[in-house]
Design a protein around this motif. Structure first.
Motif, PDB file in Angstrom:
ATOM      1  N   GLN A  61       0.812  -1.209   0.000  1.00 58.35           N
ATOM      2  CA  GLN A  61       0.000   0.000   0.000  1.00 58.35           C
ATOM      3  C   GLN A  61       0.852   1.269   0.000  1.00 58.35           C
ATOM      4  N   ARG A  72      -8.318  11.313   0.218  1.00 55.36           N
ATOM      5  CA  ARG A  72      -9.332  10.322   0.568  1.00 55.36           C
ATOM      6  C   ARG A  72     -10.577  11.050   1.072  1.00 55.36           C
ATOM      7  N   LEU A  77     -14.577   7.959  -1.116  1.00 53.85           N
ATOM      8  CA  LEU A  77     -14.467   6.786  -0.244  1.00 53.85           C
ATOM      9  C   LEU A  77     -15.792   6.039  -0.163  1.00 53.85           C
ATOM     10  N   VAL A  80     -15.771   3.867  -3.022  1.00 55.77           N
ATOM     11  CA  VAL A  80     -14.857   2.744  -2.802  1.00 55.77           C
ATOM     12  C   VAL A  80     -15.561   1.627  -2.042  1.00 55.77           C
ATOM     13  N   TRP A  81     -16.275   1.991  -0.978  1.00 56.73           N
ATOM     14  CA  TRP A  81     -16.939   0.962  -0.175  1.00 56.73           C
ATOM     15  C   TRP A  81     -18.187   0.430  -0.863  1.00 56.73           C
ATOM     16  N   ALA A  84     -16.704  -2.187  -2.961  1.00 57.12           N
ATOM     17  CA  ALA A  84     -16.376  -3.350  -2.137  1.00 57.12           C
ATOM     18  C   ALA A  84     -17.628  -4.161  -1.810  1.00 57.12           C
ATOM     19  N   TYR A 183      -7.876   6.114  -7.217  1.00 58.28           N
ATOM     20  CA  TYR A 183      -7.278   5.124  -6.329  1.00 58.28           C
ATOM     21  C   TYR A 183      -6.621   4.031  -7.157  1.00 58.28           C
ATOM     22  N   PHE A 187      -5.277  -0.728  -3.675  1.00 55.77           N
ATOM     23  CA  PHE A 187      -6.169  -0.206  -2.639  1.00 55.77           C
ATOM     24  C   PHE A 187      -7.596  -0.687  -2.864  1.00 55.77           C
ATOM     25  N   THR A 191      -9.785  -3.196  -0.289  1.00 54.59           N
ATOM     26  CA  THR A 191     -11.080  -2.878   0.321  1.00 54.59           C
ATOM     27  C   THR A 191     -12.135  -3.924  -0.073  1.00 54.59           C
ATOM     28  N   ALA A 194     -11.500  -7.011   1.930  1.00 53.80           N
ATOM     29  CA  ALA A 194     -11.956  -6.869   3.317  1.00 53.80           C
ATOM     30  C   ALA A 194     -13.460  -7.096   3.423  1.00 53.80           C
ATOM     31  N   ALA A 195     -14.208  -6.551   2.459  1.00 48.07           N
ATOM     32  CA  ALA A 195     -15.661  -6.750   2.476  1.00 48.07           C
ATOM     33  C   ALA A 195     -16.016  -8.214   2.255  1.00 48.07           C
TER      34      ALA A 195
END
Length: 304
Positions: A61, A72, A77, A80-81, A84, A183, A187, A191, A194-195
């Protein structure tokens, strides 16, 4: 922050098309490894894959952040989520589909992805798609169907979940396109990973996990490498080539899957499958040879 206006298409189409092919080959390798460890519970596969993949993603990263120093901010963001969440949803629906329908049927539904992302690219982002592009996408879809030769036997749940997985994947790539170059692929992959890990942990309440033997450990390691390569390359492909061009090269998974079936499982393709593969390759060439696009807007254009 004002979002960048829709543009005509990719900034580096040749690089993006190459990355799309690499992403699909890596995805086929990943799926092959998962097929070899199909005896393991799905939750165990997802959690182990996600945990092990996070380590190298987080390790690099700092290097990527130097290349993508975008602020960010809350708006981006959120995208981004959202991306994800689409990845995690696609994973969940795919697992449900594989439990309620044949692998061939799920693959055949997944072949609608190039059509879906092309529609998103054209109508949401103003990418160019002339008659030759549409003909190439349609020809690739037809050729891919010749290869997989889908049959029946799917339950209503299997049909619905396979369609939901395809829609989630297309939405993920649409959000990737919307983010542009804010991004880096590492990265965005981290993310999404992680999800997906959260989904795996939620499924883990069913239990039934078992220890991996030496062969399964090796298969899992290759699957993790394939997962990382597939996600990173596909993210970069959408950023560099746009949705239309990267979409049609998703059909490259078809000849790659045929090659893996032959080399790993000794499955010899018939004449129909070979003809479909030729059509898939021709469709990719048909689209790629006519793409001459304007570059993506600069990051500064999206930050007023």
């Amino acid at each position: 922050m004002r979002a960048a206006a829709p543009d005509a298409g990719p900034s580096r189409p040749v690089l993006g098309a190459t990355q799309a092919v690499a992403a699909n080959v890596a995805g086929v390798i990943m799926n092959t490894m998962f097929k070899l460890i199909v005896i393991l519970p799905a939750s165990e596969v997802i959690v182990l894959r996600s945990l092990c993949a996070l380590a190298p993603l987080l390790l690099f990263q700092r290097w990527e952040r130097a290349r993508f120093p975008a602020p960010r901010d809350r708006a981006s963001l959120s995208l981004v989520w959202a991306r994800a969440a689409c990845e995690a949803g696609a994973t969940l629906w795919l697992i449900i589909a594989l439990g309620s329908a044949s692998v061939t049927f799920v693959i055949s539904v997944g072949l609608t992805l190039p059509l879906l992302v092309t529609l998103i690219g054209v109508f949401a982002f103003g990418e160019r798609a002339g008659a030759r592009v549409w003909l190439g996408v349609a020809a690739g879809f037809g050729g891919a169907l010749l290869v997989v030769q889908p049959g029946g036997g799917a339950t209503p749940l299997g049909i619905a979940s396979a369609c939901a997985a395809a829609i989630c994947y297309a939405a993920r790539d649409g959000v990737t396109r919307r983010l542009g170059g804010r991004y880096g692929p590492l990265f965005l992959t981290a993310t999404a990973n992680a999800a997906t890990l959260v989904v795996g942990l939620a499924l883990a309440v069913q239990g039934g996990w078992r220890a991996l033997d030496l062969h399964q450990t090796g298969y899992m390691a290759v699957a993790i490498a394939g997962f990382l390569a597939s996600n990173i390359f596909m993210t970069a492909a959408v950023q560099n080539a746009g949705l239309v061009l990267s979409g049609v090269f998703r059909y490259s998974a078809v000849p790659a899957a045929l090659a893996v079936d032959y080399l790993v499982f000794a499955v010899v393709p018939d004449g129909q499958a070979l003809a479909g593969t030729a059509i898939v390759i021709a469709s990719g060439l048909m689209v790629s040879l006519r793409r001459r696009e304007r570059p993506l807007p600069s990051l500064a254009a999206g930050r007023d």
